[in-house]
Design a protein around this motif. Structure first.
Motif, PDB file in Angstrom:
ATOM      1  N   VAL A 126       0.838  -1.202   0.000  1.00 21.75           N
ATOM      2  CA  VAL A 126       0.000   0.000   0.000  1.00 21.75           C
ATOM      3  C   VAL A 126       0.875   1.255   0.000  1.00 21.75           C
ATOM      4  O   VAL A 126       0.610   2.214  -0.741  1.00 21.75           O
ATOM      5  N   VAL A 127       1.918   1.269   0.820  1.00 25.35           N
ATOM      6  CA  VAL A 127       2.835   2.411   0.872  1.00 25.35           C
ATOM      7  C   VAL A 127       3.479   2.634  -0.492  1.00 25.35           C
ATOM      8  O   VAL A 127       3.616   3.779  -0.963  1.00 25.35           O
ATOM      9  N   THR A 128       3.877   1.563  -1.137  1.00 19.28           N
ATOM     10  CA  THR A 128       4.490   1.667  -2.464  1.00 19.28           C
ATOM     11  C   THR A 128       3.503   2.236  -3.472  1.00 19.28           C
ATOM     12  O   THR A 128       3.855   3.101  -4.293  1.00 19.28           O
ATOM     13  N   ALA A 129       2.265   1.796  -3.412  1.00 21.88           N
ATOM     14  CA  ALA A 129       1.237   2.306  -4.319  1.00 21.88           C
ATOM     15  C   ALA A 129       1.005   3.805  -4.094  1.00 21.88           C
ATOM     16  O   ALA A 129       0.875   4.579  -5.046  1.00 21.88           O
ATOM     17  N   VAL A 130       0.955   4.193  -2.841  1.00 22.66           N
ATOM     18  CA  VAL A 130       0.767   5.611  -2.498  1.00 22.66           C
ATOM     19  C   VAL A 130       1.942   6.438  -3.022  1.00 22.66           C
ATOM     20  O   VAL A 130       1.768   7.536  -3.569  1.00 22.66           O
ATOM     21  N   ALA A 131       3.164   5.902  -2.863  1.00 24.66           N
ATOM     22  CA  ALA A 131       4.357   6.612  -3.327  1.00 24.66           C
ATOM     23  C   ALA A 131       4.369   6.766  -4.837  1.00 24.66           C
ATOM     24  O   ALA A 131       4.988   7.693  -5.371  1.00 24.66           O
ATOM     25  N   SER A 179      -3.463   3.610   7.190  1.00 26.06           N
ATOM     26  CA  SER A 179      -3.535   4.183   8.529  1.00 26.06           C
ATOM     27  C   SER A 179      -2.583   3.476   9.477  1.00 26.06           C
ATOM     28  O   SER A 179      -1.875   4.114  10.271  1.00 26.06           O
ATOM     29  N   ARG A 180      -2.549   2.159   9.387  1.00 25.05           N
ATOM     30  CA  ARG A 180      -1.643   1.389  10.245  1.00 25.05           C
ATOM     31  C   ARG A 180      -0.181   1.691   9.906  1.00 25.05           C
ATOM     32  O   ARG A 180       0.666   1.800  10.806  1.00 25.05           O
ATOM     33  N   ALA A 181       0.104   1.826   8.627  1.00 24.19           N
ATOM     34  CA  ALA A 181       1.472   2.132   8.209  1.00 24.19           C
ATOM     35  C   ALA A 181       1.904   3.502   8.721  1.00 24.19           C
ATOM     36  O   ALA A 181       3.025   3.673   9.214  1.00 24.19           O
ATOM     37  N   LEU A 182       1.018   4.486   8.627  1.00 24.28           N
ATOM     38  CA  LEU A 182       1.326   5.823   9.127  1.00 24.28           C
ATOM     39  C   LEU A 182       1.659   5.785  10.617  1.00 24.28           C
ATOM     40  O   LEU A 182       2.606   6.425  11.079  1.00 24.28           O
ATOM     41  N   THR A 183       0.879   5.027  11.357  1.00 26.53           N
ATOM     42  CA  THR A 183       1.106   4.919  12.802  1.00 26.53           C
ATOM     43  C   THR A 183       2.447   4.262  13.097  1.00 26.53           C
ATOM     44  O   THR A 183       3.223   4.754  13.929  1.00 26.53           O
ATOM     45  N   LYS A 184       2.724   3.156  12.433  1.00 28.65           N
ATOM     46  CA  LYS A 184       3.990   2.453  12.669  1.00 28.65           C
ATOM     47  C   LYS A 184       5.212   3.299  12.294  1.00 28.65           C
ATOM     48  O   LYS A 184       6.244   3.254  12.960  1.00 28.65           O
ATOM     49  N   LEU A 185       5.067   4.068  11.229  1.00 23.83           N
ATOM     50  CA  LEU A 185       6.190   4.870  10.740  1.00 23.83           C
ATOM     51  C   LEU A 185       6.304   6.221  11.440  1.00 23.83           C
ATOM     52  O   LEU A 185       7.294   6.931  11.265  1.00 23.83           O
ATOM     53  N   GLY A 186       5.285   6.592  12.201  1.00 22.95           N
ATOM     54  CA  GLY A 186       5.295   7.880  12.875  1.00 22.95           C
ATOM     55  C   GLY A 186       5.141   9.042  11.915  1.00 22.95           C
ATOM     56  O   GLY A 186       5.697  10.122  12.138  1.00 22.95           O
ATOM     57  N   LEU A 187       4.377   8.826  10.845  1.00 23.47           N
ATOM     58  CA  LEU A 187       4.179   9.856   9.825  1.00 23.47           C
ATOM     59  C   LEU A 187       2.750  10.381   9.879  1.00 23.47           C
ATOM     60  O   LEU A 187       1.862   9.753  10.450  1.00 23.47           O
TER      61      LEU A 187
END
Length: 216
Positions: free
Chosen positions: A162-167, A191-199
Motif C-alpha cells: 500500500v505504501v508503495t502504491a501511495v508513493a 492508517s496502520r502504516a502511518l502509525t507504525k512509521l510515525g508519519l
C-alpha cells in the motif's frame, strides 16, 4: 572586465594575489579588505563581480561575510580561499552562498580560471574538494536509504504494498484496484502504516518510500 575584491587579513597574501591577477587583461583588482566586515562594506561601495574571500579572518570570518554579501541585492559571487582543506569549511561556505572553493596552494593559472568560471555564472570547486563532496553525498544518500529501509521493515507485506502504491501517486481507489482489495482495506493498511512509521500524511509516506528505494 571582471572586477574583483581580495579579502584576506594578511597583507602579503593580498599583494601576492594582486600580482597574480594584474597581468590578466580581463580581470581587475578593484578593492581589498582585511577582514569580513571590510569585505561587506567594500561590496556596498564598489561595483564588483567576484570576491576572493579568505575563510579565517578577525572581526568577521569569511563564511559569515559571505552570508551577508549573498543577501545583498546584485551581490557579487564569492570564491572562498583557504589553506585548510576541511569539510566543515566547505559545507559552511557553500551553505552561506559561496560559488567556489579554492585552496591557496593552487596554481596561479587556476585562480584566474576560477574567477572567470564563477563570473560566468558557474560553480567552481577545487578537485580535491569536489571528490570529497561527492563521496560525502554518496555516503549520506546510502545512510539515508538504509535508515528508510529499516523503518519500512516494520510494516507487513500488505502495508508495504500500500505504501508503495501511495508513493507511486495512486489514490486509495486506484491502489485497491491494483492490489485487488477494497478502497476501505487500503485506508486501513495506510492508517496502520502511518502509525507504525510515525508519519502524518501521504506525502511523508511517499518521501520515505522513495528514500528506501521502493519506487524510483
Amino acid at each position: 572586465m571582471i572586477r574583483v575584491l581580495i579579502a584576506d587579513d594578511e597583507a602579503l597574501v593580498r599583494a601576492s594575489l594582486r600580482r597574480i591577477l594584474e597581468p590578466t587583461d580581463d580581470i581587475e583588482v578593484a578593492a581589498e579588505a582585511r577582514d569580513g566586515r571590510e569585505a561587506v562594506a567594500a561590496v556596498t561601495r564598489h561595483q564588483l563581480d567576484v570576491v576572493l574571500m579568505d575563510v579565517r579572518m578577525p572581526a568577521m570570518d569569511g563564511i559569515a561575510a559571505t552570508g551577508e554579501i549573498h543577501r545583498l541585492p546584485r551581490a557579487p559571487v564569492v570564491i572562498m580561499l583557504t589553506t585548510f582543506d576541511l569539510d566543515e569549511y566547505v559545507h559552511n561556505a557553500l551553505r552561506a552562498g559561496a560559488a567556489g572553493f579554492l585552496l591557496k596552494d593552487a596554481d596561479p593559472g587556476d585562480l584566474a580560471s576560477a574567477i572567470r568560471t564563477v563570473a560566468a555564472g558557474n560553480a567552481m570547486l577545487a578537485p580535491s574538494v569536489t571528490k570529497r563532496l561527492i563521496g560525502a553525498f554518496t555516503d549520506e544518500r546510502h545512510a539515508k536509504a538504509g535508515a528508510a529501509r529499516a523503518r519500512i521493515a516494520a510494516l507487513t507485506s500488505r502495508e508495504t504494498e500500500v505504501v508503495t502504491a501511495v508513493a507511486r501517486g495512486l489514490s486509495n481507489a486506484e491502489a485497491g484496484s491494483a492490489l485487488a482489495v477494497s478502497e476501505a482495506t487500503v485506508k486501513v493498511h495506510l492508517s496502520r502504516a502511518l502509525t507504525k512509521l510515525g508519519l502524518d500524511n501521504r506525502v511523508q509516506v511517499a518521501i520515505l518510500a522513495h528514500d528506501a528505494g521502493l519506487v524510483s
